[in-house]
Design a protein around this motif. Structure first.
Motif, PDB file in Angstrom:
ATOM      1  N   ALA A  20       0.824  -1.204   0.000  1.00 56.90           N
ATOM      2  CA  ALA A  20       0.000   0.000   0.000  1.00 56.90           C
ATOM      3  C   ALA A  20       0.858   1.253   0.000  1.00 56.90           C
ATOM      4  O   ALA A  20       2.004   1.242   0.424  1.00 56.90           O
ATOM      5  N   HIS A  59     -10.074  11.152   3.608  1.00 56.14           N
ATOM      6  CA  HIS A  59     -10.824   9.988   3.154  1.00 56.14           C
ATOM      7  C   HIS A  59     -11.229  10.141   1.690  1.00 56.14           C
ATOM      8  O   HIS A  59     -11.106   9.221   0.879  1.00 56.14           O
ATOM      9  N   ALA A  62      -8.240   9.452  -0.381  1.00 53.13           N
ATOM     10  CA  ALA A  62      -7.904   8.032  -0.419  1.00 53.13           C
ATOM     11  C   ALA A  62      -8.836   7.277  -1.355  1.00 53.13           C
ATOM     12  O   ALA A  62      -8.408   6.450  -2.161  1.00 53.13           O
ATOM     13  N   VAL A  63     -10.120   7.611  -1.256  1.00 48.72           N
ATOM     14  CA  VAL A  63     -11.102   6.945  -2.105  1.00 48.72           C
ATOM     15  C   VAL A  63     -10.811   7.247  -3.573  1.00 48.72           C
ATOM     16  O   VAL A  63     -10.905   6.379  -4.445  1.00 48.72           O
ATOM     17  N   LEU A  66      -7.916   5.181  -4.778  1.00 55.84           N
ATOM     18  CA  LEU A  66      -8.321   3.790  -4.981  1.00 55.84           C
ATOM     19  C   LEU A  66      -9.094   3.641  -6.298  1.00 55.84           C
ATOM     20  O   LEU A  66      -8.790   2.781  -7.122  1.00 55.84           O
ATOM     21  N   LEU A  79      -8.417   0.281   1.601  1.00 51.57           N
ATOM     22  CA  LEU A  79      -7.946   1.611   1.980  1.00 51.57           C
ATOM     23  C   LEU A  79      -8.230   1.843   3.450  1.00 51.57           C
ATOM     24  O   LEU A  79      -9.127   1.226   4.027  1.00 51.57           O
ATOM     25  N   ILE A  94      -3.540   3.321   0.963  1.00 55.59           N
ATOM     26  CA  ILE A  94      -4.314   2.809  -0.175  1.00 55.59           C
ATOM     27  C   ILE A  94      -3.518   1.691  -0.844  1.00 55.59           C
ATOM     28  O   ILE A  94      -2.340   1.849  -1.178  1.00 55.59           O
ATOM     29  N   GLU A  95      -4.195   0.602  -1.049  1.00 55.74           N
ATOM     30  CA  GLU A  95      -3.553  -0.544  -1.694  1.00 55.74           C
ATOM     31  C   GLU A  95      -3.089  -0.207  -3.109  1.00 55.74           C
ATOM     32  O   GLU A  95      -3.697   0.617  -3.794  1.00 55.74           O
ATOM     33  N   TYR A  96      -1.989  -0.836  -3.535  1.00 57.21           N
ATOM     34  CA  TYR A  96      -1.589  -0.725  -4.944  1.00 57.21           C
ATOM     35  C   TYR A  96      -1.198  -2.091  -5.480  1.00 57.21           C
ATOM     36  O   TYR A  96      -0.913  -3.012  -4.727  1.00 57.21           O
TER      37      TYR A  96
END
Lengths: 876, 740
Positions: A20, A59, A62-63, A66, A79, A94-96
Motif C-alpha cells: 500500500a 478519506h 484516499a477513495v 483507490l 484503503l 491505499i492498496e496498490y
C-alpha cells in the motif's frame, strides 16, 4: 490539503497484508468544513458514482486514489484512513498493485481533489489513461504473470528482479528464476541451437523426427534451384529469424521465390529454402518431459459474403470487441499493411475487391496473434505419438520449456502418417495462445512450468524466523541463528549491527529493516533466515516477506521510541510490532511472552499456532494455554522446560552458560524464546542442547549485549540498553553479581521522550554508587546539554547514587569510569556507538572475562540472590 | 592402443635410371574413402585414397636425379620421419634407396599437415593387386584438410621430380587457412583434449565449437566455454552489468558504486557524486570496447561517454578502483585459474615518437601478436589510449623526452598467471559472485592491487561477471604457469569416474549379426533401458523406428549416439561399414563377433581368412578394458581374436567340450555353452543352467539359431543382466522371432 511523507509499504504492514501507499494528509480548517467536504463529494461522485460519503477530506483523497486505480484496471480494494495525535492530520493508506501506479494515482488524486475543491475541472479520463498506460508498462507480461500466478497458488514467494520479466521464485538457496517462459534451468547452448534452424533440423532428423527437406541458399537463383530440388511448393525464410519475420510460404513460382529471397535477406543474410508442408500451423508446448498444451494457429483471414469488400470484411472482423490493440486480449485487430496487400495480390485481390460468398481470403501468411491471427486450443486432441515426438524434439535440442511449431493436417494423427513435420523449435515461447486462446479452453501452462521448477513438496521457502520486541531481540536472533547453524543450515541473519550469512558479515550498520532482510532472501547460500524486525523498517516499508514460519515477540513493556511517527502509546507500538505475528504462516508459530500483556494479546491475531513463554509457569495465561494442549516454555527447578501435553523437554540452566545458571533473568527469557522458536522448526533436540551450551555472549558473539570483561580486578559489563525496561533488566542482572562499588556510564538518545530519558537514570540510581553521564555523539535534535539535564533529573533523590559526573564524549566517559575502578568493583557501560565503543573498551581493559559463570560462582555471596523478577528481558 | 598390423612395402627391384628431360608422368587419384572412425588401419579417422602412379612405377625415387635433394630442401622436416628403418632420417634413407610415389605422397602429406599444426599423423601406403595402383592412407582429423594436403603433395612431388618450381609457401598458407577454419577454437580444443585424456568420447555437432562429449543420454554439450547447464537467464544477467552489480551488491560482494547515465552532463554529475576518478563503460558492451578508466576531468568524461554510448544500450559511470585488472575463472563453484593484467607503458628516448616507442618497446615482444598463439595483443592507439596520451599532453606522433615514462594502456592484456596467489577469501567472493549470477562457468573481472589479500582490505571490487569466458589467457599465459582449465571443465561436466558412456554393444560377423543385435537390444529394453538399435533392418529407439532402411552403418549408429534419450545402444556393423566408413564409436562396452567365417560371403575382400580377421577384429579392438568381447569358441577366425581384446572375453560354444572353451574355463573365463542339451552360463567351474535347448530354439538342430541364442545370452551376461532375467527374456516371442 498537503500530502507529505509518501511511502510505499511494499510488504505486509501495520495496516494490512497488502502492499500500500501511505501518506500523511494535512487539511486546513476551511477545507475540513462539512460544507466543503460535501461539495467535493458531490463533484467526485459525478466521476465515481459508486462513491460513499467521505468522512473527511483525507478519506475523499484516499477513495479517489483507490478508484483511479480501479478505473485503470488494477484490482485493488483496501484503503484505510487513520487519525493522528495532530489535529486535521491523517494517515491515509491505499492498496496498490504496481508501486509506480499507486504513487501516480496519489499524485493525480491530490491534483483532482485540489482542483475540484477550488471549483476547477479535472480531466479524469486522461488521468485514467495515464495510469492505465503506466500499469501496462509496469506490470508483468501475460506469460510471466501466468507463471507468477501459478507460483503464488502454490505458496511460492516471488520477487521481481528488474522492471522487465526477470522474476525470482523462492528464497535463498531454494530460489529459482524465470524470465518470461525461460527458467533458470534453460540452457544457453540449447537456446543457441534452437536459434540455428539448420542445426536444429539436423538434430531432429537424427532423432527420427519428421522435418521439412531443405537447404541453405546463396542467392535468388540458388533459391529457385533449391526449390526445384526439394519440390514445389516451398517456404523461404531467414536462417536465424524469429516471430515470422521475412518468412514466405507456399511459393510455387520462380518469381515468388526470387521475391521471397530478397525479402528474407533483409532480415538475415543466410536464407533457407524448405519444402512447404501443407496443413495447419500448430504450436506444441513442452515443459520438462511433458506436452502441456497445443494450439492451432490460423492466419488472419476473412470470408467473403459476395457484397462486402475485403476492406469492409476486415473492418467487420476488427469490430469484434474481443479484438484489442495490444498483447492484452485473446484476439488482436487485423493489421493492414504492405504484407497484407502482397498476400492479397497473390490471391489476385485488392482491398477494394469483393470476394465471392464463402470465399476464404487469407490476409497474411503468418499466424502470430499480434498481427491478427487466432489460436484454437487443441491440447486434448494430440495423438500420443505426436506428443512423444514433440518431447523428443525438445530433448534433442535440450530445452526445458520449448515451443514446437508443427505443420500438419491434424494433431490427432502421428506426423509420419500425414506427411507433417516440425518446422521450428522455440526457446522462451510465448504462452498467450495457451493462456488465452481465441477459441477453446485455457491450459495451465504457468502451473506446468512451476511444477517443473519446484518438486511437489517444495515451495521454494527456507525456514524464516522474525524476531521483534523492545529488548532482547538481538540476543534472541543470534541464539536462534546459532541453533539453526547447529543442524547444518547456512543461516542468514539481520540485526542492528549488520547482515550475516553463514558466519560472514555482508553488511554493517543498522540492518534490522526490510532491505537487509531482502538481501538475505536473495542470497544464494542461505538455508534459513532469522530477521531482527525493528519498528523503523516496519513503519517505513512493511515486511520483506509475505509470511514467516516463526514470529518471536520478546516484549513490549512500556515501549520505546514513543512519540515518533505518530506512535504515541505502547499499545500502538504493539500494533506495529504485531505485524510479524499477523503474518505467521497458517502452519507457523507465534512465540509470545505471556508475561507481557501487550505481547500476549497478539496471540489473538496469529494465523498459526502460539507458543507462550514466561519464567513463571503459573502465570494464568501459561496455565490456560497449556491446559488446552498448546506449547508453553517456562523456568522450573533450575531448568527451562518446554511442554506440550505429555511431551516435556528440560534444559538445565547450568548447561546454558550465558544465563549464568539462570541468574541473568533476561538471558533466561531470551533462551526460552529461542527454544520455543527452534521447537516450532522441529530442530533436533540434541543439537539444540549443544548449541545452548556453546552459545557465547561475549563482545565478539553478541556485541553490545551484556558483554562481560575484566579490568584491574573489576567486572566491566558493556551493553547497548537504552530504555527503561532495559534498565530494569540490567539492574536485576547486576544485582546478582557481587561488587564492592557499582558504577554506570550512560548517555541518552535525544529522540526519546523526556520521561523515557529520566526514567532510565531513575532506575539506575537505585542500584549504582557512581553515575558517569556523557553527551551523545548526535543529539538527535536536542539542544546542547538538554539530554544530560534530563538524565541528571532522573537521579534526583536516588537511593544509592553518591556521585554524578558529566563528561563530553563517549570515549572520555568510558576512560573516566575505567580509571576509577578498584578490585571488586563493577562497572556497567551503556554504549552508544556500539562498535567503536566496544573497540575502545577492548583496547583499554586487561582482558576478556574468564567464563562468567565460574567467576560468579566462586565470588557469590549468599545475599546476592535474585530479588524477584521484573518480568522483562534486557538489552535491545 | 594403436596396433599397426601391416608390413611396409617391400622395396622392389631397381630399374635402370632414365633421363627425364621432359616429364611425361602423372599421378592420378582414382578414388577416395573417408573412414570416420576406428577402421582396419587405425583407431582414428583416415583418408584412404587409391592412387595410380602409372609409368612412375618404373621410376623409384633413386632413379630421378636430384629428386630427393629437392624434396628434402623444400621440406627439411622430412628428416624427422623415421619410416621403416625406425631412426631419424629413416625416410630419407628410403628415398635414397628408392621408394615409390605413393609412399612419398604419404610422408609429404603428413609433413604438410604437421606444418599447419596437425601433428601426430598416421600414414600408410600399400600396393594393390593392380600394377601401379596403391592405397595411400593418411590421418584425417579434418577430412577436407587431409584431402587438400594430399593434392598439394602430388603437385609438389611431381614438381620436385620434374625439377620445376613450386610455390610451397602459398600452398602451405592455403592449407593452413583451411585447417584453421576447421579447427576447434583454443578454449574448446583445451576442453576436448581434457576429455580425451579421461577417455570421454567427443563428437562435433557443427562446424564451429559446439561439441558433444559422451554418448546418448550421458552426453554433455559445450559451446566454447559454455556448457549445457549454463543458464540462459544467468547469461542474460551477466550481460546486464548494472543488474549484475545490483545483485552482487545485495549479497555483500564488493562492487564499485555507480549508476546509469543518459547524457554526458548526467555522466559528469554522477562522476562528481561518486567521486573522481571514474570509469565509463557501456552497460552491455563486449571485450572491453568502449571502456574508459581513470577519468578525472569533465572533458574526458564527456568524450568517453560519447564513445561508450555507441557500444551498448546504456552507459554506466562507476567509481575507479585502484589496482590491476584480474580475471578469475570459476568452474563449478571453484576457482580454477587467475590471471592479472599489466599496464603498458613506454620510456621516451628524446628521439622516437610514441608510436615508434610502442613498436620498439612493446610490440617487439615476441609474446605480442595478432593470432591466438600470442598470449599478448599488439598495443595500438585506440580511443582509450588516445585519452591516456592526451591526458599526458601527448599525441601518438609526439616525441617524449628521454627517460619520460608514458602510460599507453591502463588495462592491458590480462595474461599473467596468478592462480597460486589468490587469497581464499577472494576465491570465496568470486565463487559467490558466480553463484549469484547463476553461472556454472564464469570469468570474474576484478580490480585489486594485490590478489593475495582480501578484497575489503584494499578497496578492491568485482567489476564484471562474464559468461562463456575465454580460456586462452589461462592456457597460454604471458608469464607463469598454464592452468589445466580444460580439465577443470571436463571434471565439472563429468563428476567422479564417469566417462559419459552408455552401455554400447557392437555386433559384427556373418549372417547372424542382425538377429544377435536385435536380440541384445531386446534384452536391454526388457531390462528397462531406453535402447537404441541400429541394424540392417533399420534404426529404432525401443519400438519407435527412426528409419526403416539399412542402419547397420556409420550414419545409423551415429543417430543413436547423438540422441539425448538413448540409454543403451546396440549397433550392427557389416564388413562394408568397417572397410569403407569406419566405426561410428571410438570404443564400446561389448563387442560381439558371430559367424565370422561366413562373413566372407559379405565382401570379396574377406574371402581370405587373414583378411577376414583383419577386418572383423576392428570390432574387438575397440572393446573397453572394462568391457567384454563375445566370441565363438568354435569359429577359427573368432578364436584368433581372443588375444586382441583389451577387456574380458566371454566365449560361446555349441559344444561344451570344445578345446578352446575348456582352456578358457580353466583360466576362470566365462562362457555360454550347450552341454547335454542344456544351455548353461559357465564361469570357471561354476555354472548356471538357463534351461533345455528346446526352451529357446525349436530343436537342437537349429544350429544357427542356437549359436545366436548363446551369443545373446553371453552378451546379456556381460552386460550384467541376471541369469533369471536372461532366461525369461530369451524365451519371449520377440527374441524367438529374431532367431528364425
Amino acid at each position: 490539503m498537503e500530502v507529505s511523507r509518501v511511502r510505499a509499504l511494499r510488504g505486509p504492514n501495520r495496516w494490512s497484508q497488502r502492499a500500500a501507499i501511505e501518506a500523511i494528509v494535512q487539511c486546513s480548517a476551511a477545507e475540513s468544513s462539512a460544507k466543503a467536504l460535501k461539495a467535493l463529494a458531490s463533484e467526485l461522485r459525478v466521476h465515481f458514482p459508486e462513491l460513499d460519503s467521505p468522512r473527511n477530506l483525507a478519506h475523499a483523497l484516499a477513495v479517489t486514489v483507490l478508484h483511479l486505480q480501479i478505473r485503470a484496471g488494477c484490482a485493488v480494494s483496501f484503503l484505510h484512513v487513520a487519525t493522528t495525535s495532530e489535529h486535521d492530520t491523517y494517515q491515509v493508506v491505499i492498496e496498490y498493485r504496481e508501486e509506480a501506479v499507486g504513487l501516480l494515482a496519489l499524485e493525480l488524486a491530490h491534483q483532482a481533489c485540489t482542483a475540484l475543491a477550488q471549483g476547477k475541472n479535472f480531466d479524469f479520463s486522461s488521468a485514467v489513461d495515464r495510469l492505465r498506460d503506466l500499469d501496462e508498462d509496469q506490470r508483468l507480461g501475460p506469460s510471466t504473470a501466468s507463471i507468477v500466478r501459478a507460483a503464488s497458488a502454490r505458496g511460492i514467494p516471488f520477487t521481481r528482479l528488474t522492471e522487465g520479466s526477470l522474476v525470482r521464485f523462492g528464497w535463498g538457496s531454494r530460489a529459482r528464476r524465470i524470465q518470461a517462459a525461460e527458467t533458470s534451468e534453460s540452457s544457453a547452448i540449447a537456446e543457441s541451437i534452437a536459434q540455428d534452424k539448420e542445426l536444429t533440423k539436423t538434430l531432429l532428423e537424427t532423432a527420427g523426427i519428421s522435418v521439412p527437406k531443405g537447404r541453405q541458399v546463396i542467392n535468388a537463383e540458388d533459391a529457385w534451384n533449391a526449390a526445384l530440388e526439394i519440390g514445389l511448393p516451398v517456404v523461404v525464410k531467414p536462417r536465424d529469424g524469429n516471430q515470422g519475420k521475412g518468412v514466405a510460404v507456399n511459393l510455387t513460382a520462380r518469381e515468388q521465390v526470387m521475391t521471397a529471397y530478397a525479402a528474407a535477406t533483409e532480415v538475415r543474410r543466410d536464407v533457407l529454402v524448405e519444402q512447404f508442408l501443407p496443413g495447419h500451423d500448430f504450436r506444441l508446448l513442452v515443459v520438462g518431459d511433458r506436452l502441456v498444451a497445443a494450439a492451432r494457429r490460423d492466419p488472419p483471414q476473412v470470408t467473403g459474403d459476395g457484397i462486402t469488400s475485403v476492406q469492409g470484411l476486415i473492418e467487420r472482423v476488427n469490430s469484434d470487441p474481443r479484438r484489442g490493440g495490444g498483447h492484452a486480449t485473446s484476439l488482436t485487430k487485423i493489421t493492414t499493411d504492405a504484407t497484407t496487400l502482397a498476400t492479397l495480390l497473390e490471391q489476385g485481390l485488392t482491398l477494394a475487391d469483393v470476394p465471392a460468398a464463402g470465399q476464404r481470403v487469407v490476409l497474411r501468411n503468418n499466424c502470430n496473434l499480434s498481427t491478427g491471427g487466432t489460436a484454437t486450443d487443441v491440447t486434448d486432441q494430440v495423438h500420443p505419438a505426436l506428443a512423444e515426438c514433440a518431447i523428443d524434439a525438445a530433448q534433442m535440442v535440450g530445452l526445458d520449456v520449448c515451443g514446437i511449431d508443427v505443420v500438419c493436417q491434424t494433431v490427432t494423427q502421428p506426423l509420419e502418417a500425414q506427411g507433417g513435420g516440425i518446422v521450428e523449435v522455440n526457446a522462451a515461447p510465448g504462452l498467450r495462445m495457451h493462456l488465452d486462446p481465441s477459441y477453446g479452453s485455457a491450459q495451465p501452462v504457468g502451473e506446468a512450468i512451476i511444477d517443473a521448477l519446484f518438486g511437489a513438496d517444495d515451495n521454494g521457502r527456507i525456514p524464516l524466523v522474525a524476531v521483534t520486541g523492545n529488548n532482547g531481540k538481538t540476543t534472541t536472533v543470534r541464539l536462534i541463528a546459532h541453533l539453526l547453524a547447529q543442524v547444518g543450515h547456512r543461516v542468514g541473519m539481520t540485526g542492528t549491527d549488520g547482515v550475516w550469512v553463514n558466519g560472514r558479515r555482508i553488511d554493517t550498520g543498522d540492518c534490522s529493516g526490510p532491505r537487509s532482510a531482502r538481501s538475505v532472501l536473495a542470497h544464494p547460500d542461505v538455508d534459513a533466515a532469522v530477521f531482527e524486525t525493528a519498528r523503523g523498517g516496519l513503519l517505513r516499508e512493511g515486511l520483506a516477506f509475505d509470511r514467516c514460519d516463526v514470529a518471536v515477540v520478546t516484549n513490549i513493556g512500556r515501549g520505546d521510541h514513543l512519540g515518533m511517527n505518530f506512535i504515541e502509546t505502547a499499545a500502538q507500538l504493539a500494533e506495529v510490532k504485531g505485524t510479524i505475528v499477523r503474518n505467521v504462516a497458517p502452519t507457523g508459530m507465534g512465540v509470545l511472552n505471556a508475561a507481557d500483556p501487550l505481547v500476549a494479546e497478539m496471540a489473538q491475531t496469529c494465523p498459526g499456532s502460539v507458543t507462550f513463554f514466561a519464567r513463571d509457569r503459573h502465570h494464568p495465561l501459561m496455565a490456560a494455554h497449556r491446559v488446552r494442549g498448546n506449547r508453553v516454555v517456562f523456568e522450573d527447578g533450575g531448568a527451562i522446560v518446554a511442554v506440550q501435553g505429555n511431551v516435556e523437554h528440560r534444559f538445565a540452566l547450568r548447561d546454558i552458560p550465558f544465563t549464568n545458571e539462570g541468574q541473568l533473568g533476561f538471558q533466561v527469557e531470551n533462551a526460552m524464546a529461542a527454544i520455543a522458536a527452534v521447537w516450532a522448526l522441529g530442530l533436533d533436540w540434541t543439537r539444540v542442547r549443544a548449541g545452548l551450551q556453546s552459545f557465547s555472549t561475549d563482545a565478539a558473539g553478541v556485541p553490545g549485549r551484556f558483554n562481560v570483561s575484566y579490568h584491574r580486578g573489576a567486572t566491566v559489563i558493556a551493553d547497548y540498553g537504552h530504555n527503561p525496561d532495559a534498565m530494569i533488566a540490567l539492574v536485576e542482572a547486576v544485582e546478582s553479581i557481587p561488587a564492592r562499588r557499582r558504577s554506570v556510564v550512560i548517555s541518552g538518545a535525544g529522540d526519546r521522550r523526556d520521561i523515557d530519558l529520566s526514567d532510565q537514570t531513575r532506575i539506575l540510581g537505585q542500584a549504582f554508587d557512581d553515575v558517569v553521564l556523557y553527551q551523545d555523539a548526535c543529539q538527535r535534535g536536542r539542544a546542547d546539554g538538554e539530554v544530560l539535564a534530563l538524565l541528571r533529573q532522573g537521579l534526583d533523590g536516588a537511593r544509592r547514587t553518591r556521585r554524578v559526573d558529566e563528561i563530553q564524549g563517549e570515549f572520555r566517559a568510558i576512560d573516566t569510569a575505567l580509571r576509577r575502578l578498584r578490585p571488586g568493583d563493577l562497572c556497567l557501560i551503556l554504549v552508544d556507538q556500539v562498535e567503536q565503543a566496544l573497540a575502545h573498551i577492548a583496547a583499554r581493559i586487561d582482558g576478556l572475562a574468564p567464563a562468567l559463570a565460574s567467576q560468579l560462582r566462586t565470588n557469590r555471596h549468599p545475599d546476592t540472590r535474585l530479588r524477584g523478577s521484573a518480568g522483562l528481558a534486557q538489552a535491545a | 592402443m594403436a596396433r599397426f598390423r601391416h608390413q611396409d612395402i617391400q622395396a622392389l627391384t631397381l630399374q635402370p635410371t632414365a633421363r627425364m628431360n621432359q616429364f611425361p608422368h602423372s599421378i592420378t587419384f582414382i578414388s577416395e574413402t573417408v573412414l570416420r572412425g576406428p577402421n582396419v588401419w587405425t583407431y582414428f579417422p583416415v583418408l584412404e585414397t587409391q592412387v595410380d602412379i602409372g609409368s612412375l612405377e618404373d621410376f623409384p625415387s633413386n632413379r630421378i636425379p636430384g629428386f630427393a635433394e629437392r624434396l628434402s630442401a623444400w621440406l627439411p622436416g622430412l628428416i624427422e620421419h623415421r619410416c621403416s628403418p625406425g631412426v631419424r632420417g629413416g625416410f630419407l634413407q628410403r628415398l635414397d634407396e628408392g621408394t615409390w610415389p605413393a609412399h612419398i605422397l604419404e610422408h609429404v602429406s603428413l609433413e604438410l599437415l604437421g606444418l599447419v599444426g596437425l601433428q601426430s599423423g598416421f600414414g600408410r601406403a600399400r600396393e594393390t593387386e593392380k600394377r601401379g595402383v596403391y592405397r595411400v592412407i593418411i590421418s584425417a582429423q579434418q577430412e577436407t584438410v587431409s584431402r587438400l594436403a594430399l593434392q598439394i603433395s602430388r603437385d609438389l612431388v611431381l614438381a620436385a621430380m620434374a625439377d620445376r618450381s613450386f610455390d610451397l609457401e602459398a600452398a602451405v598458407d592455403t592449407l593452413r587457412d583451411l585447417a584453421e577454419s576447421k579447427w576447434l577454437g583454443p578454449s574448446t580444443a583445451a576442453i576436448a583434449t581434457a576429455a580425451e585424456d579421461r577417455g570421454i568420447p567427443m563428437m562435433r555437432l557443427n562446424e564451429g565449437n559446439l561439441v558433444q562429449f559422451g554418448y546418448g543420454c550421458k552426453q554433455r554439450r559445450i559451446w566454447t566455454a559454455e556448457t549445457d547447464r549454463t543458464s540462459a537467464i544467468a547469461e542474460g544477467v551477466s550481460r546486464d552489468k548494472e543488474l549484475t552489480r545490483r545483485l552482487l551488491a545485495q549479497c555483500g560482494v564488493p562492487v564499485p558504486e555507480g549508476r546509469i547515465v543518459a547524457t554526458p552532463d548526467e555522466a559528469w554529475e554522477a562522476a562528481q557524486e561518486i567521486g573522481l576518478p571514474v570509469v565509463i563503460k557501456p552497460t552491455d558492451g563486449n571485450h572491453g570496447r568502449g571502456v574508459f578508466t581513470h577519468l578525472a576531468s569533465q572533458d574526458e568524461i564527456i568524450a568517453a561517454w560519447k564513445i561508450a554510448v555507441q557500444e551498448g544500450s546504456a552507459v554506466l559511470v562507476e567509481r575507479f578502483i585502484v589496482g590491476n585488472e584480474h580475471r578469475i575463472l570459476v568452474v563449478g563453484g571453484k576457482v580454477v585459474a587467475a590471471a592479472r593484467g599489466q599496464i603498458a607503458s613506454v620510456t621516451g628516448d628524446g628521439q622516437s615518437t610514441v608510436l615508434a616507442l610502442i613498436e620498439s618497446q612493446l610490440n617487439s615482444d615476441p609474446r605480442r601478436g595478432t593470432t591466438e598463439d600470442h598470449p599478448l595483443n599488439r598495443v595500438r592507439i585506440d580511443s582509450a589510449a588516445q585519452i591516456e596520451l592526451s591526458r599526458q599532453g601527448l599525441t601518438p606522433d609526439a616525441i617524449p623526452a628521454a627517460g619520460q615514462e608514458v602510460l599507453i594502456q591502463r588495462n592491458g592484456n590480462v595474461a599473467f598467471d596468478v592462480t597460486d596467489q589468490v587469497h581464499p577469501e577472494v576465491a570465496e567472493q568470486v565463487c559467490l559472485a558466480a553463484r549469484i549470477v547463476g553461472l556454472d562457468i564464469a570469468g570474474i573481472d576484478l580490480v585489486a592491487q594485490d590478489i593475495s589479500r582480501p578484497l575489503a582490505d584494499q578497496g578492491a571490487a568485482i567489476v564484471e561477471v562474464n559468461a562463456g569466458p575465454g580460456l586462452l589467457m589461462h592456457l597460454k599465459p604471458a608469464d607463469g604457469f598454464a592452468q589445466p582449465v580444460g580439465k577443470a571443465i571436463i571434471d565439472h561436466l563429468f563428476t567422479g569416474e564417469s566417462s559419459g558412456r552408455i552401455p554400447l554393444v557392437g555386433v559384427t560377423g556373418g549372417r547372424g549379426r542382425c538377429a544377435v543385435a536385435q536380440g541384445v537390444a531386446e534384452l536391454l529394453r526388457e531390462d528397462g533401458r531406453r535402447t537404441g538399435l541400429a541394424c540392417a533392418k533399420g534404426v529404432w529407439i525401443n519400438q519407435r523406428p527412426l528409419q526403416t532402411e539399412d542402419g547397420a552403418n556409420w550414419k545409423g549408429a551415429r543417430r543413436l549416439l547423438l540422441n539425448t534419450r538413448v540409454e543403451a545402444a546396440v549397433i550392427e556393423n557389416d564388413s562394408h561399414t568397417i572397410l569403407n566408413e569406419g566405426l561410428a564409436y571410438d570404443r564400446c562396452q561389448v563387442g560381439i563377433v558371430i559367424d565370422a567365417t561366413d562373413a566372407a560371403l559379405d565382401h570379396p575382400d574377406l574371402a581370405d581368412p587373414e583378411a577376414n580377421l583383419r577386418v572383423l577384429r576392428t570390432q574387438i579392438d575397440v572393446v573397453l578394458p572394462s568391457g567384454a568381447a563375445i566370441l565363438d569358441a568354435m569359429d577359427p577366425v573368432a578364436v584368433e581374436m581372443i588375444a586382441l581384446c583389451d577387456g574380458e572375453v566371454l566365449l560361446y560354444s555349441m559344444d561344451a567340450a570344445a578345446h578352446v572353451l575348456l582352456e578358457h574355463l580353466k583360466r576362470s573365463g566365462r562362457a555360454a555353452a550347450v552341454r547335454d542339451d542344456l544351455i548353461a552360463l559357465v564361469h570357471g567351474t561354476h555354472e548356471v543352467v538357463l534351461g533345455p535347448v528346446t526352451d529357446f530354439v525349436e530343436s537342437a538342430h537349429e544350429v544357427h539359431a542356437l549359436n545366436r541364442v548363446l551369443a545373446i545370452a553371453a552378451a546379456g551376461w556381460a552386460l550384467g543382466i541376471a541369469p533369471a532375467q536372461l532366461r525369461g527374456s530369451l524365451k519371449t516371442r520377440v527374441i524367438q522371432e529374431f532367431l528364425v
